[in-house]
Scaffold this motif. Structure first.
Motif, PDB file in Angstrom:
ATOM      1  N   ASN A 204      35.954  -9.654 -30.515  1.00  0.00           N
ATOM      2  CA  ASN A 204      37.164  -9.068 -29.952  1.00  0.00           C
ATOM      3  C   ASN A 204      36.802  -7.714 -29.341  1.00  0.00           C
ATOM      4  O   ASN A 204      35.671  -7.239 -29.487  1.00  0.00           O
ATOM      5  N   SER A 205      37.761  -7.132 -28.644  1.00  0.00           N
ATOM      6  CA  SER A 205      37.533  -5.806 -28.093  1.00  0.00           C
ATOM      7  C   SER A 205      38.863  -5.114 -27.909  1.00  0.00           C
ATOM      8  O   SER A 205      39.921  -5.748 -27.925  1.00  0.00           O
TER       9      SER A 205
ATOM     10  N   GLN B  22      34.143  -2.857 -29.360  1.00  0.00           N
ATOM     11  CA  GLN B  22      33.854  -4.288 -29.328  1.00  0.00           C
ATOM     12  C   GLN B  22      33.410  -4.703 -30.718  1.00  0.00           C
ATOM     13  O   GLN B  22      32.820  -3.908 -31.447  1.00  0.00           O
ATOM     14  N   THR B  23      33.689  -5.952 -31.043  1.00  0.00           N
ATOM     15  CA  THR B  23      33.220  -6.447 -32.333  1.00  0.00           C
ATOM     16  C   THR B  23      32.707  -7.879 -32.174  1.00  0.00           C
ATOM     17  O   THR B  23      33.260  -8.659 -31.395  1.00  0.00           O
TER      18      THR B  23
ATOM     19  N   GLN C 183      34.950 -11.620 -23.235  1.00  0.00           N
ATOM     20  CA  GLN C 183      35.742 -10.423 -23.525  1.00  0.00           C
ATOM     21  C   GLN C 183      36.838 -10.124 -22.503  1.00  0.00           C
ATOM     22  O   GLN C 183      37.688  -9.267 -22.740  1.00  0.00           O
TER      23      GLN C 183
ATOM     24  N   PRO D 252      38.593  -1.993 -19.230  1.00  0.00           N
ATOM     25  CA  PRO D 252      38.829  -1.429 -20.555  1.00  0.00           C
ATOM     26  C   PRO D 252      38.068  -2.168 -21.659  1.00  0.00           C
ATOM     27  O   PRO D 252      38.041  -1.723 -22.795  1.00  0.00           O
ATOM     28  N   ARG D 253      37.466  -3.290 -21.343  1.00  0.00           N
ATOM     29  CA  ARG D 253      36.801  -4.078 -22.379  1.00  0.00           C
ATOM     30  C   ARG D 253      35.291  -4.195 -22.179  1.00  0.00           C
ATOM     31  O   ARG D 253      34.640  -4.990 -22.843  1.00  0.00           O
TER      32      ARG D 253
END
Lengths: 448, 527
Positions: free
Chosen positions: A323-324, A333-334, B449, B492-493
């Motif tokens: 996820n992020s 982020q993970t 993402q 943003p990610r």
């Protein structure tokens, strides 16, 4: 020809429709009362902040739907009659289906606070919520102060939005550190600092008692469990979301918190499926929760269900968790699982590194005994998804991760790199002697 | 934490209003600009050197001060707050006024320089006279309208470059790139040509970083003669001009994509990235705009190629005794090279071209082949129906002036900052062709993402729908991408990254998100 009807034009419903269209000629109808065309709700905050216009949040141009023969209906489904395979819409019209997919997403949680339905009290989830915020808080003259209740991702986004218009914000967080049910202590502490740097009045360990009304039925202040009264014009309720399924109560479809589905995303009723935020697995898959209100899981459910509906039955089988998010200016982020102190298991150990001055840190979780790599959280450093996906699949150990960490860096060119520093701290913490390997395009692109 | 200051300033509107510092900065900058405008009316201010200095310093200071007031008190990071609320950056009244003023300036500059004070055979007056001291100091010659323009252009890139660096101070890539365009503009486009003119009066004015087809005039008779007459320096420059087209630029594009030129070196790109940065979100992302772009920009390349062939042809002879290169040899050589390139693309790279691009390539190739064929059968002094001179003046008017100047820059506030680069620049099209077909460059996307938020597409100045690729997890290999890196910055990610990697697998296409069921990914991707 099968008529596939999808309730909800969010990411899961739309992904499903697109994939069904790729695989078949079935008739597809998407019903939504929220917006005529699909938009990305993750971007609503940027519309308020003036980074984008609403049109920019629409991933497809308006001609796309007709060209792909996906019928769009602007309507609100009030009732589902599963025996007659019929939907009743507000206003009296009805639509028949052969297969029905419920993809209605979420709505903001309300926990019965006194005053929660006053004017000026709102969540932030739908397009209508955004329009309401524009009315409630157009600037800092109309809105002298906002109070946000709930210390999660939507809460911090809402705080950032309001601050972009110089509106003073008080942020009430129930926990004693921001998002520490999810983040390990070091990371949570870093984000606390960052929130304060942005002139957001962060009040930890504080609950909302009630919201006080003025003479016109408008919120004028909140009272906290610490006895403090905070005057404000807007109250943001951002204490999580819940499945948006009220209209299904008498439909005979089995409901829990969400619509109960099996691994094929089927409900207890034949030809009715549920995907996305409103779907609830009977049991969580792996360490995942039964309901996952995450953008990408909605997509993946759409991708999987399209196969089932088009005659190749497929279980929903998400891969490794990732996820992020972005906390104001810090990207997060993970990959894999890094649990907070609260939900960590005994065998999960953490390695934490934080930059001396910048808001940059990482946490790597590993198994105490086997040293198997379990997951990584990263703040202010971008990492490459493919690499972590592979390391998790191959059950690499943490030494391997540290040795090849440079391969995983995804920061833009010329950025300062911290892998040497990180590995040095790892060596010092665990009495190891690892020397990081130089980044190799060959290794990187053999995966991607 | 309970002691938090609650008396936060309530002054100021949503982010469309200017703060006090910015207001003062605007006044300062406008004074500088005002001096220049006053000069248009031929006021005699006396000491021109002093007034020019005051004017330029005021403009410079105004812009820097404005940026300082805008960004210094904010945390580093992407701050596009209010871009769509501000009149200037959302096609509001201010944008239209700025667009019309700029366009008007370009029209006067290109077609009526006398109103700026240009006097043939005599002393300049007005605005141009104000720049005489600087010009004389550099090259020894009085100023021309192009010198005035060049100076203002350089000031704009330097001052707005500083603003850009401030805005993106969290981003090393953006900073280095901007320092690079600032350097190339100041040294290569401004000082070096002026100084070369001083050292060697016969040498044509040559901005070394400008290469054909951008400097479409480079192989005209007067320039070739100038190079040849200037001995070894001139011959070196001519030689450099040729190898930059055939060797240097393809090599660098292979290694780094066309960004090495378009967003690190080029002056047009330099202005777009610095002064034009506030307008990048205005570019049209529709599929229709993309179609128009492909046809227009490639037509310009074909036009410039034909024109250059015609121009060179026009001054070559038929007799080998005078010079080794004859008309027939030249035309045959061109035909061989074009055929070789065309066949290479069609044989080895055709999968990488869209259907209409293929038709376009075949169409254009046929046209050129027919026109070249006509040379052998017509026997007249004309090549290609038209006279070389007609082609040249048409190009210079339509493309060199109207497109690159009047529309390209004048319409920044309405159509975005890369209108010229996107729709008109033949150099960008040629480099883009190379980038698409053989280059290590691509923008990679970070697995699953992407949340489809659309920041990347909104802020793409080239009108690429970056999100369409990012949400599929697909590498972005587009001929128009100038590698400015802003899509990556605004994400943003952390989904996008500009990379130079192995060519193999560069153009991949995924339909399913990473992180999904492994079998499902295989099933959908290997259909």
């Amino acid at each position: 020809m099968d008529h596939i009807v999808i309730i909800g034009n969010g990411i899961s419903g739309v992904t499903l429709a697109r994939h069904i269209r790729k695989l078949s000629d079935k008739r597809i109808t998407i019903i939504s009362a929220e917006s005529d065309y699909f938009f990305s709700r993750t971007a609503l905050m940027y519309v308020y902040m003036g980074h984008m216009k609403f049109e920019h949040t629409q991933p497809y141009e308006n001609w796309f739907w007709k060209k792909n023969r996906i019928d769009l209906v602007n309507g609100f489904v009030e009732k589902v009659e599963t025996d007659a395979k019929k939907l009743l819409l507000k206003g009296g019209s009805s639509i028949s289906y052969d297969k029905l997919i419920i993809a209605t997403g979420s709505k903001p949680n309300k926990f019965g606070w006194p005053g929660q339905d006053l004017k000026g009290v709102q969540g932030l989830y739908s397009k209508q919520d955004l329009e309401m915020l524009e009315k409630n808080a157009p600037n800092n003259k109309v809105c002298n102060r906002a109070v946000i209740v709930g210390g999660g991702l939507i809460g911090i986004e809402m705080a950032e939005m309001l601050r972009s218009r110089q509106i003073p914000v008080t942020f009430l967080v129930r926990e004693n550190s921001f998002w520490n049910g999810v983040l390990p202590a070091g990371e949570s502490a870093m984000i606390n600092e960052h929130i304060l740097e942005h002139h957001i009045d962060l009040q930890l360990d504080t609950n909302l008692e009630k919201i006080i009304s003025d003479d016109n039925g408008r919120a004028k202040a909140v009272v906290t469990d610490k006895g403090e009264t905070i005057e404000c014009n807007v109250v943001g309720l951002t204490a999580g979301v819940a499945p948006n399924i009220d209209f299904l109560k008498d439909s005979g479809i089995e409901l829990g918190r969400g619509v109960k589905v099996n691994r094929f995303l089927e409900t207890n009723v034949k030809d009715v499926y549920a995907i996305g935020d409103c779907a609830e697995q009977h049991e969580g898959i792996g360490s995942r929760r039964p309901i996952e209100a995450v953008w990408y899981t909605g997509r993946m459910m759409g991708e999987a269900l399209a196969q089932t509906i088009c005659g190749k039955p497929r279980e929903y089988n998400p891969g490794h968790w990732f996820n992020s998010a972005k906390f104001l200016d810090v990207e997060y982020q993970t990959y894999g699982w890094v649990f907070s102190e609260r939900s960590k298991k005994d065998n999960e150990h953490h390695f934490h590194w934080r930059h001396a001055t910048e808001k940059i840190c990482i946490t790597v979780a590993f198994d105490k005994d086997s040293h198997q790599f379990l997951g990584l959280n990263t703040f202010g450093i971008r990492m490459r998804h493919e690499i972590f996906d592979q390391w998790l699949t191959e059950n690499k150990d943490i030494d391997h991760v540290m040795t090849y960490l440079k391969d995983a860096n995804f920061d833009p060119e010329f950025y300062k790199l911290y892998e040497d520093e990180i590995v040095a701290k790892y060596n010092a913490d665990f009495n190891k002697n690892i020397s990081p390997k130089k980044k190799s395009w060959k290794r990187i692109f053999s995966i991607a | 934490m309970g002691n938090f200051d609650r008396s936060m300033s309530l002054a100021g509107e949503p982010p469309k209003a200017l703060n006090t510092g910015q207001k003062l900065a605007v006044v300062t900058g406008m004074i500088g600009l005002g001096i220049l405008i006053l000069q248009l009316f031929n006021l005699n201010l006396g000491n021109t050197a002093l007034w020019l200095t005051i004017s330029i310093v005021a403009i410079f200071a105004g812009i820097i001060w404005f940026s300082q007031a805008a960004y210094a008190n904010k945390h580093k990071g992407i701050k596009n707050d209010g871009v769509w609320f501000k009149s200037i950056s959302s096609r509001g009244v201010l944008a239209w006024m700025a667009g019309i003023a700029l366009t008007g300036f370009y029209i006067v500059l290109y077609f009526y320089p006398q109103y700026l004070g240009l006097v043939k055979d005599g002393d300049n007056t007005g605005l141009i006279a104000l720049f005489d001291p600087l010009s004389k100091g550099l090259s020894g010659n009085p100023a021309s309208q192009w010198f005035v323009y060049g100076t203002m252009y350089t000031v704009a890139i330097l001052a707005f470059g500083a603003k850009f660096i401030w805005k993106y101070r969290h981003n090393k890539y953006e900073q280095l790139r901007t320092v690079s365009v600032m350097f190339f503009q100041t040294a290569f486009a401004f000082f070096i040509p002026e100084i070369m003119a001083r050292l060697n009066g016969d040498l044509p004015y040559y901005d070394l970083k400008n290469m054909w087809p951008l400097n479409y005039y480079n192989f005209e008779r007067y320039r070739i003669n100038g190079f040849i007459d200037s001995g070894s320096v001139g011959m070196t420059m001519l030689f450099f001009g040729i190898i930059s087209i055939f060797v240097i630029s393809p090599f660098l594009t292979y290694k780094y994509g066309k960004r090495w030129y378009c967003s690190w070196v080029c002056g047009c790109g330099g202005l777009a990235e610095t002064a034009g940065d506030s307008f990048r979100q205005l570019s049209d992302k529709s599929k229709f705009a993309w179609k128009v772009e492909r046809w227009v920009v490639h037509s310009v390349v074909v036009f410039v190629t034909l024109m250059t062939i015609a121009v060179i042809y026009s001054y070559l002879g038929n007799n080998t005794s005078k010079y080794w290169l004859t008309k027939t040899m030249f035309i045959s050589g061109v035909a061989v090279i074009l055929t070789a390139i065309f066949s290479w693309v069609m044989i080895y790279k055709r999968e990488e071209l869209a259907k209409d691009a293929k038709y376009g390539a075949i169409g254009y190739f046929t046209i050129i082949a027919v026109l070249i064929g006509m040379h052998f059968f017509s026997g007249s002094g004309n090549i290609f129906i038209f006279k070389a001179e007609t082609l040249r003046t048409t190009y210079s008017f339509l493309i060199g002036s109207i497109f690159s100047g009047v529309i390209g820059t004048g319409f920044y506030p309405i159509l975005g900052n890369r209108v010229w680069c996107r729709f008109g620049c033949p150099m960008a099209a040629m480099l883009g062709f190379q980038q698409r077909l053989f280059s290590k460059f691509r923008i990679t996307t970070n697995g699953g993402q992407c949340i489809s938020c659309g920041n990347c597409s909104t802020y793409c100045e080239m009108g690429i729908d970056v999100r369409a690729y990012a949400q599929k997890g697909e590498n972005i290999v587009r001929s128009s991408c100038v590698g400015c890196g802003i899509c990556s910055a605004v994400c943003p990610r952390g989904v996008l990254k500009l990379e130079n990697g192995p060519e193999k697998g560069r153009i991949n296409s995924k339909d399913v998100l990473l992180g999904n069921d492994v079998d499902l990914m295989d099933l959908v991707n290997n259909k």
